[in-house]
Write a protein that holds these residues in place. Structure first.
Motif, PDB file in Angstrom:
ATOM      1  N   THR A  35       0.841  -1.198   0.000  1.00  0.00           N
ATOM      2  CA  THR A  35       0.000   0.000   0.000  1.00  0.00           C
ATOM      3  C   THR A  35       0.877   1.251   0.000  1.00  0.00           C
ATOM      4  O   THR A  35       0.615   2.212  -0.739  1.00  0.00           O
ATOM      5  CB  THR A  35      -0.941   0.007   1.227  1.00  0.00           C
ATOM      6  OG1 THR A  35      -1.492  -1.286   1.387  1.00  0.00           O
ATOM      7  CG2 THR A  35      -2.059   1.005   1.082  1.00  0.00           C
ATOM      8  N   VAL A  53      -0.721   5.280   6.074  1.00  0.00           N
ATOM      9  CA  VAL A  53      -1.236   3.907   5.984  1.00  0.00           C
ATOM     10  C   VAL A  53      -1.359   3.288   7.380  1.00  0.00           C
ATOM     11  O   VAL A  53      -2.369   2.664   7.711  1.00  0.00           O
ATOM     12  CB  VAL A  53      -0.336   3.032   5.079  1.00  0.00           C
ATOM     13  CG1 VAL A  53      -0.729   1.564   5.168  1.00  0.00           C
ATOM     14  CG2 VAL A  53      -0.412   3.503   3.637  1.00  0.00           C
ATOM     15  N   GLU A  56      -4.275   4.611   9.188  1.00  0.00           N
ATOM     16  CA  GLU A  56      -5.512   3.985   8.699  1.00  0.00           C
ATOM     17  C   GLU A  56      -5.703   2.571   9.253  1.00  0.00           C
ATOM     18  O   GLU A  56      -6.820   2.132   9.484  1.00  0.00           O
ATOM     19  CB  GLU A  56      -5.499   3.929   7.162  1.00  0.00           C
ATOM     20  CG  GLU A  56      -5.793   5.269   6.515  1.00  0.00           C
ATOM     21  CD  GLU A  56      -5.431   5.287   5.023  1.00  0.00           C
ATOM     22  OE1 GLU A  56      -5.278   6.381   4.486  1.00  0.00           O
ATOM     23  OE2 GLU A  56      -5.305   4.192   4.427  1.00  0.00           O
ATOM     24  N   MET A  57      -4.597   1.848   9.450  1.00  0.00           N
ATOM     25  CA  MET A  57      -4.692   0.483   9.983  1.00  0.00           C
ATOM     26  C   MET A  57      -5.201   0.495  11.433  1.00  0.00           C
ATOM     27  O   MET A  57      -5.790  -0.468  11.886  1.00  0.00           O
ATOM     28  CB  MET A  57      -3.327  -0.214   9.943  1.00  0.00           C
ATOM     29  CG  MET A  57      -2.766  -0.460   8.556  1.00  0.00           C
ATOM     30  SD  MET A  57      -3.807  -1.487   7.501  1.00  0.00           S
ATOM     31  CE  MET A  57      -3.550  -3.084   8.208  1.00  0.00           C
TER      32      MET A  57
ATOM     33  N   LEU B  37      -7.753  -6.004  -2.799  1.00  0.00           N
ATOM     34  CA  LEU B  37      -8.118  -4.675  -2.317  1.00  0.00           C
ATOM     35  C   LEU B  37      -8.149  -3.669  -3.482  1.00  0.00           C
ATOM     36  O   LEU B  37      -9.076  -2.856  -3.602  1.00  0.00           O
ATOM     37  CB  LEU B  37      -7.068  -4.242  -1.286  1.00  0.00           C
ATOM     38  CG  LEU B  37      -7.527  -3.426  -0.097  1.00  0.00           C
ATOM     39  CD1 LEU B  37      -8.659  -4.074   0.641  1.00  0.00           C
ATOM     40  CD2 LEU B  37      -6.359  -3.180   0.856  1.00  0.00           C
ATOM     41  N   THR B  41     -11.422  -1.793  -4.990  1.00  0.00           N
ATOM     42  CA  THR B  41     -11.452  -0.324  -5.034  1.00  0.00           C
ATOM     43  C   THR B  41     -11.763   0.144  -6.447  1.00  0.00           C
ATOM     44  O   THR B  41     -12.573   1.071  -6.643  1.00  0.00           O
ATOM     45  CB  THR B  41     -10.101   0.262  -4.566  1.00  0.00           C
ATOM     46  OG1 THR B  41      -9.746  -0.380  -3.350  1.00  0.00           O
ATOM     47  CG2 THR B  41     -10.177   1.749  -4.346  1.00  0.00           C
ATOM     48  N   ASP B  46     -15.188  -0.005  -1.347  1.00  0.00           N
ATOM     49  CA  ASP B  46     -14.097   0.373  -0.450  1.00  0.00           C
ATOM     50  C   ASP B  46     -14.058  -0.530   0.776  1.00  0.00           C
ATOM     51  O   ASP B  46     -15.008  -0.557   1.554  1.00  0.00           O
ATOM     52  CB  ASP B  46     -14.280   1.831   0.008  1.00  0.00           C
ATOM     53  CG  ASP B  46     -13.773   2.795  -1.059  1.00  0.00           C
ATOM     54  OD1 ASP B  46     -12.810   2.428  -1.755  1.00  0.00           O
ATOM     55  OD2 ASP B  46     -14.362   3.889  -1.191  1.00  0.00           O
ATOM     56  N   ILE B  47     -12.951  -1.271   0.886  1.00  0.00           N
ATOM     57  CA  ILE B  47     -12.760  -2.065   2.112  1.00  0.00           C
ATOM     58  C   ILE B  47     -11.436  -1.620   2.710  1.00  0.00           C
ATOM     59  O   ILE B  47     -10.442  -1.484   1.987  1.00  0.00           O
ATOM     60  CB  ILE B  47     -12.727  -3.579   1.811  1.00  0.00           C
ATOM     61  CG1 ILE B  47     -14.089  -4.049   1.304  1.00  0.00           C
ATOM     62  CG2 ILE B  47     -12.345  -4.366   3.062  1.00  0.00           C
ATOM     63  CD1 ILE B  47     -14.213  -5.545   1.142  1.00  0.00           C
ATOM     64  N   ASP B  48     -11.421  -1.402   4.033  1.00  0.00           N
ATOM     65  CA  ASP B  48     -10.171  -0.988   4.670  1.00  0.00           C
ATOM     66  C   ASP B  48      -9.249  -2.187   4.823  1.00  0.00           C
ATOM     67  O   ASP B  48      -9.710  -3.312   5.047  1.00  0.00           O
ATOM     68  CB  ASP B  48     -10.450  -0.397   6.060  1.00  0.00           C
ATOM     69  CG  ASP B  48     -11.173   0.932   5.941  1.00  0.00           C
ATOM     70  OD1 ASP B  48     -10.983   1.593   4.906  1.00  0.00           O
ATOM     71  OD2 ASP B  48     -11.923   1.286   6.865  1.00  0.00           O
ATOM     72  N   GLY B  49      -7.943  -1.910   4.725  1.00  0.00           N
ATOM     73  CA  GLY B  49      -6.950  -2.971   4.900  1.00  0.00           C
ATOM     74  C   GLY B  49      -7.060  -3.658   6.249  1.00  0.00           C
ATOM     75  O   GLY B  49      -6.851  -4.858   6.380  1.00  0.00           O
ATOM     76  N   ASN B  50      -7.451  -2.865   7.276  1.00  0.00           N
ATOM     77  CA  ASN B  50      -7.495  -3.466   8.615  1.00  0.00           C
ATOM     78  C   ASN B  50      -8.723  -4.337   8.847  1.00  0.00           C
ATOM     79  O   ASN B  50      -8.827  -5.003   9.870  1.00  0.00           O
ATOM     80  CB  ASN B  50      -7.362  -2.394   9.705  1.00  0.00           C
ATOM     81  CG  ASN B  50      -8.439  -1.344   9.600  1.00  0.00           C
ATOM     82  OD1 ASN B  50      -9.326  -1.439   8.760  1.00  0.00           O
ATOM     83  ND2 ASN B  50      -8.363  -0.333  10.444  1.00  0.00           N
ATOM     84  N   THR B  51      -9.679  -4.300   7.907  1.00  0.00           N
ATOM     85  CA  THR B  51     -10.826  -5.204   8.068  1.00  0.00           C
ATOM     86  C   THR B  51     -10.713  -6.398   7.123  1.00  0.00           C
ATOM     87  O   THR B  51     -11.320  -7.440   7.359  1.00  0.00           O
ATOM     88  CB  THR B  51     -12.177  -4.498   7.796  1.00  0.00           C
ATOM     89  OG1 THR B  51     -12.098  -3.882   6.518  1.00  0.00           O
ATOM     90  CG2 THR B  51     -12.516  -3.482   8.841  1.00  0.00           C
TER      91      THR B  51
END
Lengths: 322, 118
Positions: A35, A53, A56-57, B37, B41, B46-51
């Motif tokens: 990313t 990034v 955001e995590m 991802l 997109t 939109d999906i967050d990396g942390n989910t």
């Protein structure tokens, strides 16, 4: 030098189970690196992109928790109210009861008043802390393990009558208080049985200390009695946590109660319950405890056991049919 | 004034379940996390990396996805793909999604003269 990403991944891994750390660490590192690289290609500064990034995590502990599905609360909303109710009732009853009982026994031994005051306060504090820990641990385990349908709320748990004032408008408050009181008494009995054996609190005329209950019991009959009592306490805590009566639960409860009541009734009927030295001293005015006293207590225990068993099965059948 | 936070939380809630469905659809062919991802997109989801990765773990634990490390490429990557059980769940979720869409369409189509839903 360790990069910000590596420090972030290390921090996440710290909260993960050992066997999954390497896998998640590699994958997470890959995702963050790619990313960041993609954003750097879009002419963003590397450091700024990395910072963005990682922001955001989110917080490492929270991200790790979402990997493990681990609860971030000690006791969830399902059990919270029962937990608080029990915490209010238990220390409010067992601790004062036990502390006063202890102080009275010490007073009969003729110890100095200020000494007794200090040691009683210490005993009370100690017991309070142990009860708090015990109740919390039981509820934490329940919250993480008890997912049976029995624990589900049903409209049948609503109180039959509306409370008289809106101040008391919490459902089942009286029932929980009564159950809490009953747990408190059971815990007190359990502690007293063990304590009197270890401390031998009764002082004879010659100054020697003896227990109240027959010491021989501790190499036999007391064990099913204590096991049954402990099981009843645990099952009552489950009830306080919202478990309703079902046929299966009533059956388990009956076994636990049987383990407690039946050997106890037998011990009374055989007049094996009290330490003979304690009894002789206690009755030293020539009074003899009549046989009927023991038989009567044994009968009351058996009748009480039969009645509660009948009542539990009746309630559980009604609940099952509802 | 309308609170944008409220709007955002409702939108997130609406999208939450669709992320799983989108992943199951996309993972017909094996893909690694970041690649998926990017694809999602590009498709407007939109999906967050942390989910995403926690979701992968959950779906894998439920037997709906399988995963395998690929070390042949310049950078080792973990590839995910849908399982037959995942296919079944995907079909069910898609049918459910279509029913919801049809119902919402019907509810929002109102007859201008009678005021009734047509």
């Amino acid at each position: 030098m360790t990069t910000l990403t590596e420090r972030y991944v290390d921090e996440v891994a710290r909260y993960l189970p050992q066997d999954r750390q390497d896998d998640i660490r590699d994958e997470l590192h890959g995702l963050i690196t790619e990313t960041v690289e993609s954003r750097t290609h879009q002419s963003q500064d590397h450091q700024v992109a990395e910072h963005q990034v990682l922001t955001e995590m989110g917080e490492p502990a929270q991200l790790a928790a979402s990997y493990t599905d681990r609860s971030m609360t000690l006791i969830g909303p399902r059990l919270y109210r029962s937990y608080i109710s029990l915490l209010k009732v238990l220390p409010g009853t067992v601790v004062p009861l036990f502390t006063v009982g202890y102080a009275v026994l010490e007073l009969t031994d003729g110890r100095d008043f200020t000494d007794i005051l200090a040691s009683s306060a210490l005993v009370g504090l100690n017991l309070g802390a142990q009860l708090f820990t015990l109740v919390t641990v039981v509820f934490v385990i329940l919250d993480r393990t008890d997912r049976t349908p029995d624990a589900k709320w049903s409209p049948s748990q609503l109180p039959k009558n509306r409370p008289a004032s809106t101040k008391d408008a919490k459902p089942g408050r009286a029932a929980t208080a009564w159950l809490g009181l009953s747990i408190a008494v059971q815990v007190a009995v359990f502690i007293l049985i063990v304590w009197q054996h270890r401390a031998a609190p009764y002082t004879l005329d010659d100054g020697s200390q003896v227990p109240v209950l027959e010491p021989e019991l501790f190499s036999g009959w007391i064990w099913p009695i204590l096991t049954g009592l402990a099981a009843v306490i645990i099952l009552d805590v489950l009830r306080a946590a919202g478990r309703t009566w079902t046929i299966r639960f009533a059956a388990i409860y009956t076994v636990a109660q049987g383990l407690f009541f039946l050997p106890l009734a037998w011990v009374f009927s055989q007049q094996l319950i009290f330490d003979q030295r304690f009894l002789d001293h206690f009755n030293n005015h020539g009074w003899h405890t009549p046989d009927e006293f023991y038989t009567g207590i044994a009968l009351i225990l058996i009748i009480w056991f039969c009645w509660t068993t009948f009542d539990q099965f009746r309630t559980s059948r009604q609940a099952d049919h509802r | 004034m309308f609170d944008e936070g409220v709007m955002r939380s409702h939108t997130l809630e609406l999208r939450r379940g669709t992320g799983t469905l989108a992943c199951l659809i996309e993972l017909e062919a094996a893909q690694y996390g970041y690649g998926l991802l990017e694809n999602l997109t590009a498709a407007g989801i939109d999906i967050d990396g942390n989910t995403l990765y926690p979701m992968f773990r959950r779906l894998e634990k439920q037997g709906l996805l399988t995963s395998q490390w690929n070390t042949q490429q310049q950078r080792p990557r973990k590839f995910y793909q849908i399982t037959p059980a995942g296919q079944e769940v995907k079909t069910h979720l898609l049918a459910e999604w279509r029913t919801i869409t049809a119902t919402l369409d019907r509810l929002t189509t109102q007859d201008s003269t009678t005021g009734e839903y047509i």
